[in-house]
Design a protein around this motif. Structure first.
Motif, PDB file in Angstrom:
ATOM      1  N   ASP A   7       0.812  -1.218   0.000  1.00 31.47           N
ATOM      2  CA  ASP A   7       0.000   0.000   0.000  1.00 31.47           C
ATOM      3  C   ASP A   7       0.844   1.266   0.000  1.00 31.47           C
ATOM      4  N   GLY A   8       2.161   1.109   0.113  1.00 29.34           N
ATOM      5  CA  GLY A   8       3.025   2.275   0.142  1.00 29.34           C
ATOM      6  C   GLY A   8       4.478   1.870   0.289  1.00 29.34           C
ATOM      7  N   VAL A   9       5.352   2.894   0.304  1.00 25.43           N
ATOM      8  CA  VAL A   9       6.801   2.677   0.378  1.00 25.43           C
ATOM      9  C   VAL A   9       7.393   3.611   1.429  1.00 25.43           C
ATOM     10  N   PHE A  10       8.291   3.066   2.224  1.00 24.91           N
ATOM     11  CA  PHE A  10       9.016   3.855   3.220  1.00 24.91           C
ATOM     12  C   PHE A  10      10.483   3.926   2.829  1.00 24.91           C
TER      13      PHE A  10
ATOM     14  N   MET B 191       4.312   7.598  -0.097  1.00 26.39           N
ATOM     15  CA  MET B 191       5.658   7.396   0.438  1.00 26.39           C
ATOM     16  C   MET B 191       5.902   8.255   1.673  1.00 26.39           C
ATOM     17  N   PHE B 192       6.762   7.724   2.529  1.00 25.16           N
ATOM     18  CA  PHE B 192       7.188   8.405   3.750  1.00 25.16           C
ATOM     19  C   PHE B 192       8.694   8.215   3.868  1.00 25.16           C
ATOM     20  N   GLY B 193       9.435   9.300   4.079  1.00 29.29           N
ATOM     21  CA  GLY B 193      10.876   9.213   4.222  1.00 29.29           C
ATOM     22  C   GLY B 193      11.359   9.805   5.524  1.00 29.29           C
TER      23      GLY B 193
ATOM     24  N   LEU C 184      -2.274   8.065   5.770  1.00 26.40           N
ATOM     25  CA  LEU C 184      -2.022   8.443   4.379  1.00 26.40           C
ATOM     26  C   LEU C 184      -2.263   7.266   3.432  1.00 26.40           C
ATOM     27  N   ILE C 185      -1.692   6.115   3.755  1.00 30.75           N
ATOM     28  CA  ILE C 185      -1.822   4.989   2.812  1.00 30.75           C
ATOM     29  C   ILE C 185      -3.222   4.382   2.841  1.00 30.75           C
TER      30      ILE C 185
END
Length: 379
Positions: free
Chosen positions: A238-241, A269-271, A376-377
């Motif tokens: 569902d997303g990328v970190f 995405m979250f960084g 968010l995701i």
């Protein structure tokens, strides 16, 4: 019996030459010298992959007094080039301790430098900036050490990500550790699943993500954006970190190209830290090097949305440029120097923070950010 083994000789690129005592491993080592203002957590700091290539000068004068234990490791081994302390305490006292700091450093082949004026070193780094240095327990000649340093690569010339990233994908299912119960808390049922790109991820970041209700698969830094996009389209993720990590983000050209593809695909995405910087570069806004960086567990950051000041853990030498406000909203600012600490991109489901919201070894007041990623995701 003292654990301080022998003399060590230190040469810095500004010409400073010092003699001190050593503990830990005997060697001749080149690295970048920085200072860290944390009052505790020296084991977590030394095992944080983001410190690869660096000597860490601790402003806390007494180091070693609580020993070390396997529970507090942030990765599988220590990654820093060495640690510099005013006073090393060989006699440790803590019911959780399993061995001395000296034994830990020897096991991981890390140099310790003690009986040195860390106040002088910290003020010098503050005034002149982070710089390269060499330390040796076998070479005492200043000119020889200078020659070694001049012929060694600088930290910005080395891709430390390739050294610290996992070599194969794995699932992480451990939740955060409870220091009241002295055991890991039960992981909640995952409400979403993500891929974590490992640039040197800290173990407690993974724990916090799992605790927020997110399933985690950690994958190497040489990931394929096309594979992740396919997984996102078939709802496998569902997303990328994008994780923290060591070194200069501008040298990571292959990673930047893959992140650009993820941005175009509108994947949430979250960084954090290096991930925050890579998102900026991949959007076309290059990072710059700070004079001496931010390293410590007691740095104030203002949350622009709430107006609250959060005390944060920090570990970075690079920062995103101010003109990134052309494409993103600033969500957090550093109250020491007003540099950008958080961003939410205007036209993408992407946000990032420069500081470390995980409570290891820092405080807990920024951990809400992991829940924001879940929100968010899920949207």
């Amino acid at each position: 019996m003292s654990e301080v083994s022998k003399k060590v000789y230190v040469y810095l690129e500004n010409g400073t030459f010092l003699e001190a005592n050593s503990f830990g491993a005997d060697d001749t080592v080149v690295g970048e010298i920085v200072f860290n203002t944390s009052m505790s957590g020296y084991q977590e700091i030394m095992s944080d992959p983001s410190y690869a290539g660096q000597f860490v000068t601790f402003t806390m004068p007494e180091i070693g007094n609580v020993g070390v234990n396997d529970q507090d490791m942030e990765s599988s081994k220590a990654h820093a080039k060495g640690m510099i302390v005013r006073k090393y305490q060989a006699r440790y006292s803590n019911f959780r301790a399993e061995e001395s700091l000296n034994a830990f450093l020897i096991k991981h082949n890390i140099m310790g430098i003690c009986d040195i004026d860390t106040r002088f070193l910290t003020k010098m780094i503050r005034n002149e900036g982070a710089m390269m240095m060499v330390a040796s327990t076998s070479i005492s000649d200043k000119d020889e050490l200078k020659k070694i340093l001049e012929n060694s690569p600088r930290i910005e010339d080395v891709n430390y990500i390739e050294q610290v990233s996992t070599k194969k994908a794995y699932k992480h299912e451990t939740s955060t550790y409870s220091y009241r119960e002295f055991e890991y808390e039960a992981a909640p049922t995952a409400k979403a699943n993500i891929a974590v790109i490992d640039f040197g991820v800290k173990r407690n970041i993974l724990n916090e993500i799992v605790s927020a209700g997110i399933g985690v698969e950690v994958i190497p830094n040489d990931f394929s954006a096309d594979d992740l996009i396919a997984k996102y389209n078939d709802k496998s993720i569902d997303g990328v970190f994008l994780s923290n990590g060591p070194g200069d983000p501008l040298v990571l050209k292959k990673e930047q190209e893959q992140i650009k593809k993820l941005i175009v695909a509108k994947i949430p995405m979250f960084g954090i830290c290096l991930g925050h910087q890579l998102l900026s570069i991949s959007h076309g806004y290059d990072t710059f090097k700070l004079k001496f960086g931010h390293h410590g567990g007691n740095h104030p950051v203002k949350n622009i949305k709430t107006g609250l000041v959060e005390i944060t853990a920090q570990n970075h030498n690079y920062n995103v440029p101010d003109n990134i406000v052309e494409i993103a909203e600033v969500t957090h600012t550093n109250l020491f120097d007003n540099t950008i600490e958080g961003l939410r991109y205007n036209d993408s489901p992407i946000f990032s923070v420069q500081h470390h919201p995980e409570a290891s070894p820092g405080p807990k007041e920024s951990k809400y950010i992991f829940s924001e990623f879940l929100s968010l995701i899920k949207r």
